[in-house]
Design an enzyme around this catalytic site. Structure first.
Site, mmCIF file in Angstrom:
data_model
loop_
_atom_site.group_PDB
_atom_site.id
_atom_site.type_symbol
_atom_site.label_atom_id
_atom_site.label_comp_id
_atom_site.label_asym_id
_atom_site.label_seq_id
_atom_site.Cartn_x
_atom_site.Cartn_y
_atom_site.Cartn_z
ATOM 1 N N THR A 1 25.072 -28.434 59.936
ATOM 2 C CA THR A 1 25.629 -27.186 59.455
ATOM 3 C C THR A 1 27.018 -27.466 58.904
ATOM 4 O O THR A 1 27.409 -28.633 58.753
ATOM 5 C CB THR A 1 25.572 -26.106 60.577
ATOM 6 O OG1 THR A 1 25.999 -24.875 60.025
ATOM 7 C CG2 THR A 1 26.418 -26.464 61.784
ATOM 8 N N LYS B 1 26.608 -30.361 55.272
ATOM 9 C CA LYS B 1 25.333 -30.293 54.540
ATOM 10 C C LYS B 1 25.352 -31.024 53.194
ATOM 11 O O LYS B 1 24.317 -31.479 52.725
ATOM 12 C CB LYS B 1 24.948 -28.834 54.292
ATOM 13 C CG LYS B 1 24.471 -28.100 55.529
ATOM 14 C CD LYS B 1 23.979 -26.715 55.137
ATOM 15 C CE LYS B 1 23.593 -25.903 56.339
ATOM 16 N NZ LYS B 1 23.004 -24.607 55.977
ATOM 17 N N GLY C 1 27.081 -22.440 49.472
ATOM 18 C CA GLY C 1 26.016 -23.338 49.926
ATOM 19 C C GLY C 1 24.713 -22.608 50.212
ATOM 20 O O GLY C 1 23.626 -23.054 49.815
ATOM 21 N N ARG D 1 31.898 -13.562 42.987
ATOM 22 C CA ARG D 1 33.282 -13.138 42.752
ATOM 23 C C ARG D 1 33.994 -14.116 41.822
ATOM 24 O O ARG D 1 34.600 -13.723 40.838
ATOM 25 C CB ARG D 1 34.000 -13.064 44.104
ATOM 26 C CG ARG D 1 35.473 -12.776 44.011
ATOM 27 C CD ARG D 1 36.114 -12.798 45.386
ATOM 28 N NE ARG D 1 35.993 -14.102 46.041
ATOM 29 C CZ ARG D 1 36.568 -14.423 47.184
ATOM 30 N NH1 ARG D 1 37.285 -13.528 47.831
ATOM 31 N NH2 ARG D 1 36.419 -15.622 47.713
ATOM 32 N N ARG E 1 32.643 -21.035 40.613
ATOM 33 C CA ARG E 1 31.513 -21.375 41.464
ATOM 34 C C ARG E 1 30.193 -20.880 40.884
ATOM 35 O O ARG E 1 29.167 -21.541 40.990
ATOM 36 C CB ARG E 1 31.718 -20.829 42.871
ATOM 37 C CG ARG E 1 31.602 -22.003 43.793
ATOM 38 C CD ARG E 1 31.652 -21.957 45.185
ATOM 39 N NE ARG E 1 32.434 -21.032 45.924
ATOM 40 C CZ ARG E 1 32.485 -21.105 47.237
ATOM 41 N NH1 ARG E 1 31.805 -22.025 47.869
ATOM 42 N NH2 ARG E 1 33.207 -20.253 47.918
ATOM 43 N N LEU F 1 21.785 -12.383 54.449
ATOM 44 C CA LEU F 1 21.802 -13.631 55.222
ATOM 45 C C LEU F 1 22.730 -13.560 56.428
ATOM 46 O O LEU F 1 22.567 -14.293 57.398
ATOM 47 C CB LEU F 1 22.237 -14.817 54.336
ATOM 48 C CG LEU F 1 21.098 -15.608 53.688
ATOM 49 C CD1 LEU F 1 20.384 -14.747 52.663
ATOM 50 C CD2 LEU F 1 21.619 -16.875 53.040
HETATM 51 P P1 NAP Z 1 30.245 -20.534 51.438
HETATM 52 O O1 NAP Z 1 29.667 -21.765 50.856
HETATM 53 O O2 NAP Z 1 31.623 -20.570 52.002
HETATM 54 O O3 NAP Z 1 30.172 -19.385 50.291
HETATM 55 C C1 NAP Z 1 30.760 -18.134 50.513
HETATM 56 C C2 NAP Z 1 30.315 -17.151 49.447
HETATM 57 O O4 NAP Z 1 30.834 -15.862 49.811
HETATM 58 C C3 NAP Z 1 30.834 -17.463 48.035
HETATM 59 O O5 NAP Z 1 29.920 -16.996 47.082
HETATM 60 C C4 NAP Z 1 32.129 -16.613 48.002
HETATM 61 O O6 NAP Z 1 32.524 -16.242 46.713
HETATM 62 C C5 NAP Z 1 31.675 -15.380 48.746
HETATM 63 N N1 NAP Z 1 32.801 -14.658 49.320
HETATM 64 C C6 NAP Z 1 33.575 -15.037 50.357
HETATM 65 N N2 NAP Z 1 34.522 -14.095 50.604
HETATM 66 C C7 NAP Z 1 34.340 -13.127 49.659
HETATM 67 C C8 NAP Z 1 35.003 -11.900 49.388
HETATM 68 N N3 NAP Z 1 36.051 -11.477 50.108
HETATM 69 N N4 NAP Z 1 34.549 -11.138 48.355
HETATM 70 C C9 NAP Z 1 33.493 -11.533 47.625
HETATM 71 N N5 NAP Z 1 32.823 -12.706 47.819
HETATM 72 C C10 NAP Z 1 33.245 -13.473 48.839
HETATM 73 O O7 NAP Z 1 29.332 -19.969 52.622
HETATM 74 P P2 NAP Z 1 27.743 -20.169 52.776
HETATM 75 O O8 NAP Z 1 27.479 -21.392 53.549
HETATM 76 O O9 NAP Z 1 27.130 -19.992 51.446
HETATM 77 O O10 NAP Z 1 27.383 -18.946 53.748
HETATM 78 C C11 NAP Z 1 27.435 -17.605 53.304
HETATM 79 C C12 NAP Z 1 26.976 -16.679 54.426
HETATM 80 O O11 NAP Z 1 25.596 -16.899 54.695
HETATM 81 C C13 NAP Z 1 27.720 -16.900 55.744
HETATM 82 O O12 NAP Z 1 28.006 -15.661 56.318
HETATM 83 C C14 NAP Z 1 26.734 -17.635 56.608
HETATM 84 O O13 NAP Z 1 26.908 -17.358 57.979
HETATM 85 C C15 NAP Z 1 25.414 -17.057 56.099
HETATM 86 N N6 NAP Z 1 24.289 -17.963 56.308
HETATM 87 C C16 NAP Z 1 23.238 -17.511 57.039
HETATM 88 C C17 NAP Z 1 22.152 -18.332 57.253
HETATM 89 C C18 NAP Z 1 20.994 -17.828 58.066
HETATM 90 O O14 NAP Z 1 20.216 -18.655 58.567
HETATM 91 N N7 NAP Z 1 20.833 -16.531 58.185
HETATM 92 C C19 NAP Z 1 22.130 -19.633 56.713
HETATM 93 C C20 NAP Z 1 23.221 -20.064 55.958
HETATM 94 C C21 NAP Z 1 24.294 -19.219 55.770
HETATM 95 P P3 NAP Z 1 33.585 -17.131 45.873
HETATM 96 O O15 NAP Z 1 32.788 -18.227 45.223
HETATM 97 O O16 NAP Z 1 34.146 -16.156 44.914
HETATM 98 O O17 NAP Z 1 34.590 -17.647 46.860
#
Ligand code: NAP
Length: 295
Positions: free
Chosen positions: A80, A84, A148, A170, A174, A239
């Site tokens: 995680t 990854k 991711g 946003r 990215r 998610l």
């Molecule tokens: P990440 O790589 O850090 O990406 C974060 C994403 O959220 C980016 O698109 C970012 O946009 C956006 N974001 C963050 N803050 C924001 C804000 N204030 N306003 C608008 N957009 C915002 O994280 P990730 O690994 O993709 O994970 C994303 C979420 O999915 C997390 O909450 C994680 O816990 C969840 N998740 C769940 C599972 C599951 O099994 N259910 C699996 C994986 C992940 P920018 O590009 O503009 O920064």
């Protein structure tokens, strides 16, 4: 919780699995993976000696950890944040879908080789199917996020044959990087990007919204999409998950939409990993019950 130093001291008579991250304290994976192993041991006593660990290592320690786990005879690992992507260059083989996603969440040790795959997309698909009764095939999909999780989700939607994919984010950088990577494998006719705050795409009424930004983790977070957009869609899969449904899920439900949070994705990605390592069917219901009990 284990670190690099304690992994070397594990008693040799057991079969080990684990989840690796930094930080890893809050991971729910050991809860539902060990529940599954205990259930599987009822039918096959060889699983009594299997144990799934929580392992915290920094990115610079990951190469050493993989080497120790392979030499120590571990069956496999889940990865995680933040490992990854960095793990890609440490593997002997990578499953083609994981390569398209640009991320690996499952490592298997076989014949002294370290093999990477990604079960997040499978978990998402099964989560959507089991909670919303929807298939990604032929489905118009609007996906929010370009991190991711969004990468794995987009590849899964395109691999399963969604009819169209709109990706909103946003930050432009990215979003553009994600679109560029997807366009290396899939037709431009099947996808388009938009920036949050721009005009909402004119999506058909049977659209599935997949929410994969990190918004919703904190109760004070704003909604990742407007209610105007929610009104246009048929179903929502968020998610983000927690003890309670996210505000987005609650809002969508109050508007009469089908909506679910990401707990089932978490469990199904773990179940798929466990089936890869054990070669057996795994008790998904037991895993889901264990994680709900813990929350
Ligand atoms: P990440 O790589 O850090 O990406 C974060 C994403 O959220 C980016 O698109 C970012 O946009 C956006 N974001 C963050 N803050 C924001 C804000 N204030 N306003 C608008 N957009 C915002 O994280 P990730 O690994 O993709 O994970 C994303 C979420 O999915 C997390 O909450 C994680 O816990 C969840 N998740 C769940 C599972 C599951 O099994 N259910 C699996 C994986 C992940 P920018 O590009 O503009 O920064």
């Amino acid at each position: 919780m284990h670190q690099l130093s304690t992994i070397e001291l594990l008693p040799p008579e057991k079969e080990y699995l684990g989840v690796v991250g930094f930080p890893i304290k809050h991971s729910l994976s050991p809860v539902f993976q060990n529940a599954a192993l205990r259930e599987m041991a009822k039918g096959n006593p060889s699983f009594e000696s299997w144990e799934y660990l929580r392992i915290e290592v920094k990115p610079e320690e990951l190469p050493e950890l993989l080497k120790i786990c392979r030499d120590r005879g571990f069956r496999g690992l889940n990865l995680t944040l933040p490992h990854k992507v960095e793990v890609l260059e440490l593997l002997d083989e990578i499953d083609p879908v994981a390569a398209k996603m640009g991320a690996v969440n499952t490592v298997s040790f076989q014949n002294n080789k370290t093999i990477g795959s990604n079960t997040d997309g499978y978990g998402l698909s099964k989560g959507i199917e089991t909670t919303l009764g929807m298939s990604l095939k032929d489905r118009p999909i609007l996906l929010m996020g370009a991190g991711g999780a969004a990468r794995a989700a987009c590849v899964q939607c395109l691999e399963e044959g969604c009819s169209h994919l709109w990706i909103g984010n946003r930050s432009k950088d990215r979003l553009d990087a994600l679109l560029e990577d997807l366009l290396a494998s899939y037709s431009p006719d099947r996808m388009e990007g938009f920036l949050t705050g721009d005009e909402i795409p004119d999506v058909p009424g049977d659209t599935l919204l997949i929410q994969s930004t990190s918004l919703g983790l904190k109760p004070e977070d704003p909604l990742p999409v407007t209610e105007e957009l929610l009104a246009k869609i048929e179903g929502l899969y968020d998610l983000v998950y927690g003890k309670e449904p996210t505000r987005l899920v609650r809002t969508a439900r109050s508007m009469g939409k089908l909506a679910a949070d990401g707990l089932t994705m978490l469990v199904h990605q773990g179940a798929k990993s466990l089936s890869i390592w054990t070669g057996e069917e795994v008790p998904v219901d037991v895993m889901l019950d264990a994680v709900k009990l813990k929350l």
